[in-house]
Scaffold this motif. Structure first.
Motif, short mmCIF file in Angstrom:
data_model
loop_
_atom_site.label_atom_id
_atom_site.label_comp_id
_atom_site.label_asym_id
_atom_site.label_seq_id
_atom_site.Cartn_x
_atom_site.Cartn_y
_atom_site.Cartn_z
N THR A 1 0.84 -1.20 0.00
CA THR A 1 0.00 0.00 0.00
C THR A 1 0.87 1.25 0.00
N TYR B 1 5.28 -1.45 -5.65
CA TYR B 1 3.98 -0.77 -5.46
C TYR B 1 3.42 -0.29 -6.79
N ARG C 1 -9.61 2.08 -5.88
CA ARG C 1 -9.92 2.76 -4.63
C ARG C 1 -11.23 3.54 -4.73
#
Length: 359
Positions: free
Chosen positions: A9, A51, A58
């Motif tokens: 994250t 990442y 989202r």
């Protein structure tokens, strides 16, 4: 085996780089300030951890994007650009990002609702700088569930929050200034009626004349379209009248600059022969020859109020306001002066007299 990228994250990246999550977000998105050193550090951490940001996922989960959308209709407008620049400063102050969507003109029936539906899924809140908004598009915004704010909107009354500058009182001040200088034949060059701003400025013009006991002359009111060419055409028309004006109040600086060109074409001097006042205080106003007397909206203060009000709605905080209106500032420069003593003469005769005097 679990996918490493899916488990990483932004918080992990920020921790690895030794920065805040907000700083990591700015460094990776390229929007908002982050030093080159910080940007390199965060990008290296993201690469090391594998990442891969997925803002769309989202958003689909209903999470916050930390982004404010700005919707405009004309990026070539100096007024719109002034608002966008001011908004970018205020959005950065609250550590959010900003994206701009241009409608490229007026949103007609059907397309307005479709665009509105699309935009509301992308950002936490939207600020519309759309003076030419159609009725159906306004209705679609009023029915939307996402936080919305209208900046410098005048056309209709609406339950949506609105932050705007004053037009009526500013126009009244401008014309009163010309009356105090001795002008009695004062022309008004209006813009397109669709936005509602020109109408308010014309009403202020008429109110100032009435307060001074001056009867409005319909021949001195010219319908333009806020563009410089229409100001040039207005100036030519007004100067060709049997009794031309000694002063012109234009509903925008761009039209005022066009009027000034028409005045110079006639061999007349500003403000010795004719005074000119604009509205908006665009950058070109102070650079004109002579510098243009005009009215200025407090762009930065309006942008700050718009961002803060939108944030209150995004956070569902109390104390929200439906309308905030800022007074305009009258900026007196060199394009206005006393009414000429030869006001009764035609522009051609006044120009000839000036040439004779200088001979």
């Amino acid at each position: 085996m679990a996918n490493k990228k899916a488990s990483v994250t932004l918080v992990d990246v920020a921790r690895e780089a030794g920065v805040s999550v907000m700083t990591a977000s700015r460094a990776l998105s390229g929007e908002g300030y982050a030093s080159e050193e910080t940007r390199s550090k965060v990008q290296a951490a993201a690469k090391q951890l594998g990442y891969a940001p997925n803002a769309l996922a989202r958003m689909m989960k209903g999470g916050k994007t930390n982004v404010i959308g700005i919707v405009v209709n004309d990026l070539s407008s100096q007024v719109v650009n002034a608002f966008v620049t001011a908004l970018s400063v205020e959005v950065r102050k609250v550590e959010m990002d900003m994206f701009i969507y241009s409608t490229m003109g007026t949103l007609g029936e059907g397309r307005g609702a479709a665009v509105s539906q699309m935009l509301h899924g992308l950002w936490d809140g939207l600020i519309y700088v759309l003076p030419c908004m159609t009725d159906d598009f306004l209705k679609s915004l009023e029915n939307a569930s996402s936080p919305v704010l209208l900046l410098n909107y005048f056309r209709h009354e609406t339950p949506l929050p609105v932050v705007r500058g004053d037009n009526y009182n500013g126009a009244q001040d401008a014309v009163s200034h010309l009356i105090e200088l001795g002008h009695r034949r004062i022309a008004f060059v209006g813009g397109t009626a669709f936005t509602g701003q020109s109408d308010l400025r014309e009403r202020g013009y008429l109110a100032a004349l009435a307060d001074a006991g001056i009867a409005a002359d319909p021949s001195l009111i010219y319908q333009g379209n806020f563009q410089e060419l229409s100001g040039l055409e207005a100036g030519r028309h007004l100067l060709a009248l049997e009794q031309p004006p000694t002063a012109i109040f234009a509903a925008s600086d761009t039209m005022a600059l066009g009027c000034m060109n028409a005045i110079r074409e006639r061999g007349l001097a500003i403000p010795q022969d004719i005074s000119v006042v604009g509205f908006d205080d665009i950058p070109a106003a102070s650079l004109a020859q002579p510098p243009l007397t005009t009215l200025r909206h407090p762009f930065q203060a309006m942008a700050q109020a718009a961002v803060q009000e939108l944030l209150r709605r995004i956070r569902s905080e109390p104390g929200r306001r439906q309308r905030v209106e800022f007074p305009s500032e009258f900026v007196i420069r060199e394009s206005t002066g006393p009414a000429p003593r030869t006001a009764a003469a035609t522009p051609r005769k006044r120009a000839a007299a000036r040439k004779a005097d200088s001979a």
